[in-house]
Scaffold this active site. Structure first.
Site, PDB file in Angstrom:
ATOM      1  N   ARG A  64     -24.885  18.959 -61.538  1.00  0.00           N
ATOM      2  CA  ARG A  64     -25.757  19.827 -60.739  1.00  0.00           C
ATOM      3  C   ARG A  64     -26.420  20.889 -61.619  1.00  0.00           C
ATOM      4  O   ARG A  64     -27.596  21.225 -61.432  1.00  0.00           O
ATOM      5  CB  ARG A  64     -24.931  20.482 -59.629  1.00  0.00           C
ATOM      6  CG  ARG A  64     -25.767  21.335 -58.694  1.00  0.00           C
ATOM      7  CD  ARG A  64     -24.954  21.786 -57.500  1.00  0.00           C
ATOM      8  NE  ARG A  64     -25.745  22.590 -56.590  1.00  0.00           N
ATOM      9  CZ  ARG A  64     -25.361  23.767 -56.114  1.00  0.00           C
ATOM     10  NH1 ARG A  64     -24.182  24.269 -56.459  1.00  0.00           N
ATOM     11  NH2 ARG A  64     -26.136  24.438 -55.294  1.00  0.00           N
ATOM     12  N   ASN A  96     -27.748  29.328 -56.967  1.00  0.00           N
ATOM     13  CA  ASN A  96     -26.981  28.962 -58.167  1.00  0.00           C
ATOM     14  C   ASN A  96     -25.580  29.551 -58.201  1.00  0.00           C
ATOM     15  O   ASN A  96     -24.827  29.266 -59.135  1.00  0.00           O
ATOM     16  CB  ASN A  96     -27.739  29.419 -59.430  1.00  0.00           C
ATOM     17  CG  ASN A  96     -28.864  28.465 -59.784  1.00  0.00           C
ATOM     18  OD1 ASN A  96     -28.843  27.308 -59.387  1.00  0.00           O
ATOM     19  ND2 ASN A  96     -29.842  28.958 -60.517  1.00  0.00           N
ATOM     20  N   HIS A 193     -25.034  13.242 -55.254  1.00  0.00           N
ATOM     21  CA  HIS A 193     -24.115  13.796 -54.257  1.00  0.00           C
ATOM     22  C   HIS A 193     -22.948  12.855 -53.969  1.00  0.00           C
ATOM     23  O   HIS A 193     -22.160  13.105 -53.066  1.00  0.00           O
ATOM     24  CB  HIS A 193     -24.879  14.153 -52.973  1.00  0.00           C
ATOM     25  CG  HIS A 193     -25.777  15.357 -53.151  1.00  0.00           C
ATOM     26  ND1 HIS A 193     -26.639  15.811 -52.181  1.00  0.00           N
ATOM     27  CD2 HIS A 193     -25.923  16.209 -54.195  1.00  0.00           C
ATOM     28  CE1 HIS A 193     -27.284  16.877 -52.630  1.00  0.00           C
ATOM     29  NE2 HIS A 193     -26.875  17.137 -53.852  1.00  0.00           N
TER      30      HIS A 193
HETATM   31  C1  HEM Z   1     -32.691  16.234 -53.080  1.00  0.00           C
HETATM   32  C2  HEM Z   1     -32.620  17.550 -53.049  1.00  0.00           C
HETATM   33  C3  HEM Z   1     -31.325  18.279 -53.224  1.00  0.00           C
HETATM   34  C4  HEM Z   1     -30.842  19.246 -52.392  1.00  0.00           C
HETATM   35  C5  HEM Z   1     -31.522  19.806 -51.160  1.00  0.00           C
HETATM   36  C6  HEM Z   1     -29.550  19.635 -52.896  1.00  0.00           C
HETATM   37  C7  HEM Z   1     -28.754  20.603 -52.346  1.00  0.00           C
HETATM   38  C8  HEM Z   1     -27.432  20.799 -52.671  1.00  0.00           C
HETATM   39  C9  HEM Z   1     -26.545  21.716 -52.007  1.00  0.00           C
HETATM   40  C10 HEM Z   1     -26.945  22.640 -50.868  1.00  0.00           C
HETATM   41  C11 HEM Z   1     -25.318  21.565 -52.552  1.00  0.00           C
HETATM   42  C12 HEM Z   1     -24.050  22.309 -52.140  1.00  0.00           C
HETATM   43  C13 HEM Z   1     -24.015  23.664 -52.786  1.00  0.00           C
HETATM   44  C14 HEM Z   1     -22.926  24.534 -52.221  1.00  0.00           C
HETATM   45  O1  HEM Z   1     -22.734  24.557 -51.008  1.00  0.00           O
HETATM   46  O2  HEM Z   1     -22.255  25.224 -53.016  1.00  0.00           O
HETATM   47  C15 HEM Z   1     -25.423  20.575 -53.590  1.00  0.00           C
HETATM   48  C16 HEM Z   1     -24.381  20.159 -54.379  1.00  0.00           C
HETATM   49  C17 HEM Z   1     -24.525  19.295 -55.435  1.00  0.00           C
HETATM   50  N1  HEM Z   1     -25.704  18.782 -55.905  1.00  0.00           N
HETATM   51 FE1  HEM Z   1     -27.470  18.811 -54.960  1.00  0.00          FE
HETATM   52  N2  HEM Z   1     -29.275  18.892 -54.004  1.00  0.00           N
HETATM   53  C18 HEM Z   1     -30.332  18.062 -54.251  1.00  0.00           C
HETATM   54  C19 HEM Z   1     -30.469  17.200 -55.321  1.00  0.00           C
HETATM   55  C20 HEM Z   1     -29.555  17.063 -56.326  1.00  0.00           C
HETATM   56  C21 HEM Z   1     -29.784  16.372 -57.571  1.00  0.00           C
HETATM   57  C22 HEM Z   1     -31.111  15.746 -57.966  1.00  0.00           C
HETATM   58  C23 HEM Z   1     -28.629  16.443 -58.284  1.00  0.00           C
HETATM   59  C24 HEM Z   1     -28.328  15.919 -59.655  1.00  0.00           C
HETATM   60  C25 HEM Z   1     -29.015  14.981 -60.255  1.00  0.00           C
HETATM   61  C26 HEM Z   1     -27.666  17.150 -57.471  1.00  0.00           C
HETATM   62  C27 HEM Z   1     -26.342  17.352 -57.797  1.00  0.00           C
HETATM   63  C28 HEM Z   1     -25.429  17.994 -56.977  1.00  0.00           C
HETATM   64  C29 HEM Z   1     -23.996  17.945 -57.183  1.00  0.00           C
HETATM   65  C30 HEM Z   1     -23.270  17.118 -58.225  1.00  0.00           C
HETATM   66  C31 HEM Z   1     -23.430  18.775 -56.220  1.00  0.00           C
HETATM   67  C32 HEM Z   1     -21.944  19.128 -56.050  1.00  0.00           C
HETATM   68  C33 HEM Z   1     -21.673  20.391 -56.860  1.00  0.00           C
HETATM   69  C34 HEM Z   1     -20.233  20.831 -56.955  1.00  0.00           C
HETATM   70  O3  HEM Z   1     -19.326  20.214 -56.396  1.00  0.00           O
HETATM   71  O4  HEM Z   1     -20.014  21.861 -57.609  1.00  0.00           O
HETATM   72  N3  HEM Z   1     -28.276  17.549 -56.312  1.00  0.00           N
HETATM   73  N4  HEM Z   1     -26.723  20.139 -53.652  1.00  0.00           N
END
Ligand code: HEM
Length: 316
Positions: A64, A96, A193
């Site tokens: 992320r 972030n 995700h």
């Molecule tokens: C398509 C649009 C995207 C949206 C709207 C989005 C939004 C989010 C949100 C809201 C979270 C949870 C954050 C939290 O509650 O702390 C999250 C987690 C995450 N996102 Fe996305 N994301 C997107 C695309 C991506 C992309 C392109 C990647 C990587 C290539 C990614 C990788 C991750 C990962 C791995 C997590 C888990 C993080 C953790 O466990 O610490 N996301 N994302």
């Protein structure tokens, strides 16, 4: 003779431009540190490996973090910079605050600086660490071009350009399109995700809106999570430390955690892609790795456009 000559040209092309078919970006090369810091990749891999053995959930954090780095001002390590008295940096933006894994990057950087000071950029270390985290979790193994330089700007206000979890499929297609991605690449990247968690604050609106795209059992599960507070965590898919295609299967069962995830299945624009990736993990892996390589080359800085930070948290 002719064959030898041709072979030489091909070998040279692979070395200079990268593997045939890989997006070539001026200044980036697969073997960028071959002479100047030959053990850089190995140091990053070993550092990621030992960090993830202690805490496998950090893989999600690194993947992320790379995304949030690249989408804001390009892949320039700007997300790693600490705020100062005069500047609130990207990492302190609400979008972030839950990023994790900074210490893994610091650790790799320290070891690399001890071997080859001032050579390997923080943005490259982050890109390599994200790639290694994917492999470590069972995802595809791929090479990435290196040679990014670190940026000198990191401002909280720039993070407004990160996609929020309230976006629908058209909005997601649009915002990724602005960075040159197709809808297919956006859906493949969303497959990240398959790793990690979301906090209640990222999905609680779905509960108050009685979002109909959610299965009732998932709604109950999300409510239970939120009863533990805004920071309570919910795995984004049923196998949140395994890089697999279970995320897409969950979307088919209306069990996506974020509104933006479920939107990929709700919309006819992207539903077919979700179905394809749910059915064919190899296809997801293939598309994901290409999209990641592409994401890793977004607006990279070279030469005088950037620097090699000696401490990833501070501009030189
Ligand atoms: C398509 C649009 C995207 C949206 C709207 C989005 C939004 C989010 C949100 C809201 C979270 C949870 C954050 C939290 O509650 O702390 C999250 C987690 C995450 N996102 Fe996305 N994301 C997107 C695309 C991506 C992309 C392109 C990647 C990587 C290539 C990614 C990788 C991750 C990962 C791995 C997590 C888990 C993080 C953790 O466990 O610490 N996301 N994302």
């Amino acid at each position: 003779m002719m064959i030898n000559g041709l072979l030489l040209v091909v070998v040279e092309m692979v070395i200079v431009v990268g593997l045939p078919g890989f997006p070539s970006v001026e200044g980036l090369r697969m073997d960028y540190y071959y002479m100047s810091c030959p053990f850089a990749e190995m140091i990053v891999r070993n550092t990621v490996d030992s960090a993830l053995r202690r805490d496998p959930t950090l893989a999600a954090g690194l993947v992320r973090m790379h995304f949030h780095d690249c989408f804001i001002e390009g892949c320039d390590g700007s997300v790693l910079i600490d705020s100062t008295k005069r500047n609130t940096a990207e990492k302190d933006s609400p979008a972030n605050l839950s990023l994790r894994g900074y210490e893994v990057i610091d650790n790799a950087k320290e070891q690399i600086e001890a071997q080859c000071p001032g050579v390997v950029s923080c943005s490259d270390i982050l890109a390599m660490a994200a790639r290694d985290a994917v492999v470590w979790s069972g995802g595809p193994a791929y090479d990435i071009p290196k040679g990014r330089k670190d940026g000198r700007r990191s401002r909280i206000e720039d993070t407004i350009n990160l996609p929020p979890p309230s976006f629908n499929a058209s909005q997601l297609i649009d915002i990724f399109g602005k960075h040159g991605f197709t809808a297919q690449e956006m859906v493949a990247l969303s497959g990240a995700h398959t790793l990690g968690v979301a906090r209640c604050s990222s999905f609680k609106q779905r509960l108050s809106n009685q979002d109909r795209s959610m299965d009732s059992s998932i709604a109950k599960m999300l409510s239970r999570t939120c009863s533990r507070g805004d920071n309570a965590e919910q795995p984004l898919d049923p196998t949140s430390t395994d890089f697999d295609n279970a995320y897409f299967g969950a979307l088919q069962g209306k069990a996506g955690v974020l509104f933006s995830d479920q939107a990929l299945f709700s919309s006819p624009q992207t539903r077919g892609l979700v179905n394809s990736y749910a059915m064919n993990q190899a296809m997801f892996f293939f598309d994901f790795q290409w999209a990641m390589i592409k994401m890793g080359t977004l607006d990279v800085k070279e030469g005088s456009g950037g620097e090699v930070r000696s401490n990833c948290r501070r501009i030189n």
